[in-house]
Write an enzyme that holds these catalytic residues in place. Structure first.
Site, short mmCIF file in Angstrom:
data_model
loop_
_atom_site.label_atom_id
_atom_site.label_comp_id
_atom_site.label_asym_id
_atom_site.label_seq_id
_atom_site.Cartn_x
_atom_site.Cartn_y
_atom_site.Cartn_z
N ARG A 177 0.82 -1.21 0.00
CA ARG A 177 0.00 0.00 0.00
C ARG A 177 0.85 1.27 0.00
O ARG A 177 0.45 2.31 0.53
CB ARG A 177 -0.98 0.00 1.18
CG ARG A 177 -1.92 -1.20 1.21
CD ARG A 177 -2.79 -1.26 -0.03
NE ARG A 177 -3.62 -2.46 -0.05
CZ ARG A 177 -3.35 -3.56 -0.74
NH1 ARG A 177 -2.25 -3.62 -1.47
NH2 ARG A 177 -4.14 -4.60 -0.70
N SER A 227 -11.49 -1.55 3.21
CA SER A 227 -10.71 -2.00 4.37
C SER A 227 -10.00 -0.80 4.99
O SER A 227 -9.23 -0.11 4.33
CB SER A 227 -9.67 -3.04 3.96
OG SER A 227 -10.30 -4.20 3.46
N GLU A 297 -5.06 2.01 6.49
CA GLU A 297 -4.83 1.95 5.05
C GLU A 297 -5.48 3.15 4.37
O GLU A 297 -4.97 3.66 3.38
CB GLU A 297 -5.42 0.65 4.51
CG GLU A 297 -5.26 0.43 3.03
CD GLU A 297 -5.74 -0.94 2.59
OE1 GLU A 297 -6.38 -1.01 1.54
OE2 GLU A 297 -5.48 -1.93 3.30
#
Length: 311
Positions: A177, A227, A297
């Site tokens: 990420r 998420s 995230e």
């Protein structure tokens, strides 16, 4: 707020009518349906217009915030100062041989579908990721064992100074990420994916399988940013949250999903402040119970609402 609007008045003469919007409510441009207003919301229709905006902003020291599809972003309730740049009108996708070239305002879902139509395999994992191609570069988006780093060959960018530059895959610095696009202030314009020839029926079958898995497990009936937390090494964030007894926990209109504990959903007109308060509550609870620090995230941008000063 008005300061940057005044500074940017000359931009109205440099860009086509309808490109610049003042005090644009960003809740209309985010998946969570939250967030304050942008001083200036600019939607260029070409690389040259994008370059004009960046050069002007650099020369006049106006902050620029890039907003993609708003699917992995929380915009704070105070909104965003300066220029918020949206490249969603740059959305062309072409296929030649085993290469797919996509402008960064296109959705990664559409890129996946276009690859399928050209009988190219390698982007099936992206068939349910609700972001732009540019956002996928920024986060090294991935799902179900695939990630952008596996297939991205080169990217055309604009630097903060408004200069064009092409980055090769050796320069992407991809991690979980993370990428060079998040570390440096590059504005990605288009990317070239190197895929492989495949069988359309098999590609479609894989996409159908991933779509069913997503619809079965994820709370798609409510606004969310997907998420919220990165996966801790050797663990699953959702499992830690579930085992902490947090599913169904609410702060205001924000709730830890009862369907998938890794999601925080907007069930009743939540504010960004409520949403982020719940994020911090989840982080603290998991840390207290398991000693694990969950890292977000989702990206948070903008400013909090200024509290009035009492006499």
């Amino acid at each position: 707020m008005k300061r940057y609007i005044e500074i940017c008045k000359p931009l109205w003469t440099l860009l086509p009518e309808g490109t610049i919007h003042e005090d644009e409510r960003l809740c209309k441009h985010t998946y969570t349906q939250m967030g304050g207003a942008a001083d200036l919301f600019i939607t260029p229709q070409s690389y040259e217009e994008t370059q004009t905006v960046l050069k002007f902003a650099h020369e006049h020291r106006v902050p620029v915030t890039l907003l993609g599809n708003g699917s992995n972003v929380i915009v704070k309730d105070g909104g965003i100062r300066g220029i918020t740049l949206s490249l969603k009108k740059l959305n062309t996708i072409t296929c030649t041989g085993v290469e797919l070239v996509a402008q960064t305002g296109a959705t990664i879902i559409e890129a996946s579908r276009r690859a399928r139509d050209a009988e190219l395999t390698g982007l099936e994992f992206a068939c349910g990721i609700p972001g732009t191609v540019g956002g996928a570069f920024y986060m090294n988006a991935g799902a179900y064992g695939g990630q952008i780093a596996d297939v991205l060959e080169s990217v055309l960018v604009l630097t903060e100074q408004g200069e064009f530059k092409t980055l090769s895959k050796e320069e992407f610095d991809f991690d979980y990420r993370k990428s060079v696009f998040s570390a440096k202030r590059y504005i990605a314009l288009e990317g070239t994916f190197r895929l492989q020839k495949g069988d359309m029926a098999q590609i479609q079958a894989k996409m159908d399988e991933l779509t069913i898995a997503r619809e079965t497990k994820q709370p798609l009936e409510y606004p969310s940013c997907g998420s919220v937390f990165k996966r801790p090494p050797g663990m699953f964030a959702g499992k830690l949250i579930q085992d902490s007894g947090l599913q169904g926990t609410r702060i205001g209109g924000a709730e830890v999903s009862k369907k998938h504990a890794g999601f925080i959903v907007n069930v009743d007109n939540a504010t960004a402040t409520e949403y982020m308060s719940l994020v911090r509550h989840v982080q603290q609870t998991v840390k207290d119970k398991f000693g694990v620090e969950l890292e977000t995230e989702v990206i948070t941008i903008g400013e909090d609402i200024e509290e009035p000063v009492s006499d």
